[in-house]
Design an enzyme around this catalytic site. Structure first.
Site, mmCIF file in Angstrom:
data_model
loop_
_atom_site.group_PDB
_atom_site.id
_atom_site.type_symbol
_atom_site.label_atom_id
_atom_site.label_comp_id
_atom_site.label_asym_id
_atom_site.label_seq_id
_atom_site.Cartn_x
_atom_site.Cartn_y
_atom_site.Cartn_z
ATOM 1 N N ASP A 21 0.408 -0.605 -0.170
ATOM 2 C CA ASP A 21 -0.137 0.246 -0.087
ATOM 3 C C ASP A 21 0.896 1.252 0.311
ATOM 4 O OD1 ASP A 21 -2.470 1.096 -0.063
ATOM 5 O OD2 ASP A 21 -2.297 0.997 2.030
ATOM 6 N N GLY A 22 0.488 2.575 -0.635
ATOM 7 C CA GLY A 22 1.211 3.953 -0.508
ATOM 8 C C GLY A 22 1.595 4.023 -1.972
ATOM 9 N N ARG A 25 -0.327 7.649 -2.673
ATOM 10 C CA ARG A 25 0.711 9.180 -2.171
ATOM 11 C C ARG A 25 1.977 8.662 -2.571
ATOM 12 N NH1 ARG A 25 -1.425 5.929 3.926
ATOM 13 N NH2 ARG A 25 -1.627 4.512 2.397
ATOM 14 N N HIS A 38 1.937 3.794 -8.902
ATOM 15 C CA HIS A 38 1.749 1.984 -9.087
ATOM 16 C C HIS A 38 3.014 1.409 -10.144
ATOM 17 C CE1 HIS A 38 -2.040 2.596 -7.633
ATOM 18 N NE2 HIS A 38 -2.646 3.128 -8.392
ATOM 19 N N LEU A 132 10.506 -20.327 -5.263
ATOM 20 C CA LEU A 132 9.396 -19.958 -4.292
ATOM 21 C C LEU A 132 8.333 -19.321 -5.073
ATOM 22 C CD1 LEU A 132 9.043 -16.687 -2.430
ATOM 23 C CD2 LEU A 132 9.865 -15.492 -4.707
ATOM 24 N N ARG A 189 2.365 -5.148 5.881
ATOM 25 C CA ARG A 189 1.492 -3.313 5.164
ATOM 26 C C ARG A 189 2.565 -2.828 5.097
ATOM 27 N NH1 ARG A 189 -4.311 -2.698 4.752
ATOM 28 N NH2 ARG A 189 -4.519 -0.955 3.788
ATOM 29 N N GLU A 208 1.982 -12.799 12.399
ATOM 30 C CA GLU A 208 2.427 -11.896 12.917
ATOM 31 C C GLU A 208 2.989 -10.874 11.867
ATOM 32 O OE1 GLU A 208 3.583 -11.645 16.322
ATOM 33 O OE2 GLU A 208 3.278 -13.860 16.256
HETATM 34 C C1 IPE Z 1 -4.976 -3.017 -0.007
HETATM 35 O O1 IPE Z 1 -5.134 -1.318 -0.346
HETATM 36 C C2 IPE Z 1 -5.046 -3.449 -1.840
HETATM 37 C C3 IPE Z 1 -3.749 -3.808 -1.647
HETATM 38 C C4 IPE Z 1 -2.588 -3.116 -1.507
HETATM 39 C C5 IPE Z 1 -3.976 -3.999 -3.337
HETATM 40 P P1 IPE Z 1 -6.108 -0.330 -0.683
HETATM 41 O O2 IPE Z 1 -5.728 0.862 -0.738
HETATM 42 O O3 IPE Z 1 -7.308 -0.976 -1.890
HETATM 43 O O4 IPE Z 1 -6.689 -0.445 1.411
HETATM 44 P P2 IPE Z 1 -7.603 0.589 1.761
HETATM 45 O O5 IPE Z 1 -9.143 0.825 0.511
HETATM 46 O O6 IPE Z 1 -7.051 1.666 2.417
HETATM 47 O O7 IPE Z 1 -8.342 -0.120 2.635
HETATM 48 C C1 IPE Z 2 -1.907 0.076 -3.430
HETATM 49 O O1 IPE Z 2 -1.615 1.426 -3.573
HETATM 50 C C2 IPE Z 2 -2.086 -0.717 -4.639
HETATM 51 C C3 IPE Z 2 -3.246 -0.954 -4.570
HETATM 52 C C4 IPE Z 2 -4.682 -0.768 -4.097
HETATM 53 C C5 IPE Z 2 -4.191 -1.620 -6.020
HETATM 54 P P1 IPE Z 2 -2.583 2.255 -3.465
HETATM 55 O O2 IPE Z 2 -3.409 2.469 -4.657
HETATM 56 O O3 IPE Z 2 -3.836 1.568 -2.320
HETATM 57 O O4 IPE Z 2 -2.228 3.666 -2.671
HETATM 58 P P2 IPE Z 2 -2.509 4.897 -1.943
HETATM 59 O O5 IPE Z 2 -2.670 4.038 -0.412
HETATM 60 O O6 IPE Z 2 -3.542 5.472 -2.295
HETATM 61 O O7 IPE Z 2 -1.383 6.237 -1.458
HETATM 62 MG MG MG Z 3 -4.065 2.687 -0.403
#
Ligand code: IPE
Ligand code: IPE
Ligand code: MG
Length: 249
Positions: A21-22, A25, A38, A132, A189, A208
């Protein structure tokens, strides 16, 4: 390779699952389009898959696209799908050279046909690999997975092919997408949120959890090793007392 020496090779997590995630941002903080985040995230995927293989992890599950992510703007969804396609096309040779076995969890049938075709070809081409297991969660939602397993078992019961008393935890696990994979020992995460976002709810019962504040595109091999090192310092009690687990009782 040097940093991996700090890890206790005898206490490695067998299965690591990552909520990547992230990306959005990360891009936004640089004044870039979300899709650039991405794109940068794909490089981290390559780095972490390589690291997992070198460290000797048996299975790595990456949450790449959730069933809820279909609700994002169409341009972002289609951008993610093209990135996925080019990732799969470019990585097949690497997977073959590194004995990586690709599998997926999630509703593959919901992916655009050109993606499922490349995906199926890569899965078939790497099926005999013994190293793997790289498990991509695509159009994956844990509740959906659990309901689908329950429905499948209910159908078999109605057809007289399964007895309700044979529905054990172990049998149930066998109807999930993750059948045959050990439960994740460690869930990482990135991006700093403290939630599972519909990821491996059944399988995570004793995982964990490690939350990293770092956005996925900035997550490094060293961060990955640090997460594993933290895991190795945890005491996994599985409901018992600390003394029981450490043999002091
Ligand atoms: C979780 O991230 C899904 C993936 C990393 C693919 P999201 O960005 O979709 O999660 P929420 O919406 O913040 O919970
Ligand atoms: C995770 O990053 C990738 C996917 C969910 C596909 P995000 O796109 O959710 O990034 P943020 O959370 O908006 O920063
Ligand atoms: Mg996200």
């Amino acid at each position: 390779m040097s940093t991996s020496l700090e890890l206790d090779k005898k206490k490695l997590p067998q299965h690591i699952a990552i909520i990547m995630d992230g990306n959005g941002r990360w891009a936004r903080s640089r004044g870039l389009m979300r899709l650039m985040g991405h794109k940068a995230g794909v490089k981290t995927v390559q780095l972490i898959v390589k690291a997992a293989r070198e460290i000797g992890i048996s299975a790595l599950t990456l949450y790449a696209f959730s069933s809820e992510n279909w609700k994002r703007p169409a341009t972002e969804v289609s951008g993610l799908m093209s990135l996925l396609k080019s990732y799969l096309e470019s990585e097949l040779a690497f997977m073959q050279e590194n004995n990586i076995h690709l599998r997926t969890i999630g509703r593959k049938e919901n992916l655009p046909r050109e993606i499922s075709e490349v995906l199926n070809a890569s899965i078939a081409n790497t099926a005999a690999n013994t190293g793997l297991v790289l498990n991509l969660a695509l159009s994956y939602g844990s509740r959906d997975e659990i309901v689908a397993a329950a429905r499948e078992m209910a159908k078999l019961c109605v057809a007289g092919k399964l007895r309700p008393e044979d529905i054990t935890e172990e049998a149930f696990s066998g109807y999930l997408y993750t059948a045959g994979l050990p439960d994740p020992d460690l869930i990482i995460r990135t991006g700093g949120e403290f939630r599972l976002s519909n990821f491996l709810l059944w399988q995570a019962s004793y995982a964990e959890i490690f939350i990293s504040e770092t956005h996925w595109p900035d997550f490094t091999r060293e961060d990955f090793i640090a997460a594993i090192a933290t895991f190795q310092k945890r005491q996994r009690r599985f409901g018992k007392t600390g003394d029981q687990v450490s043999g002091n009782n």
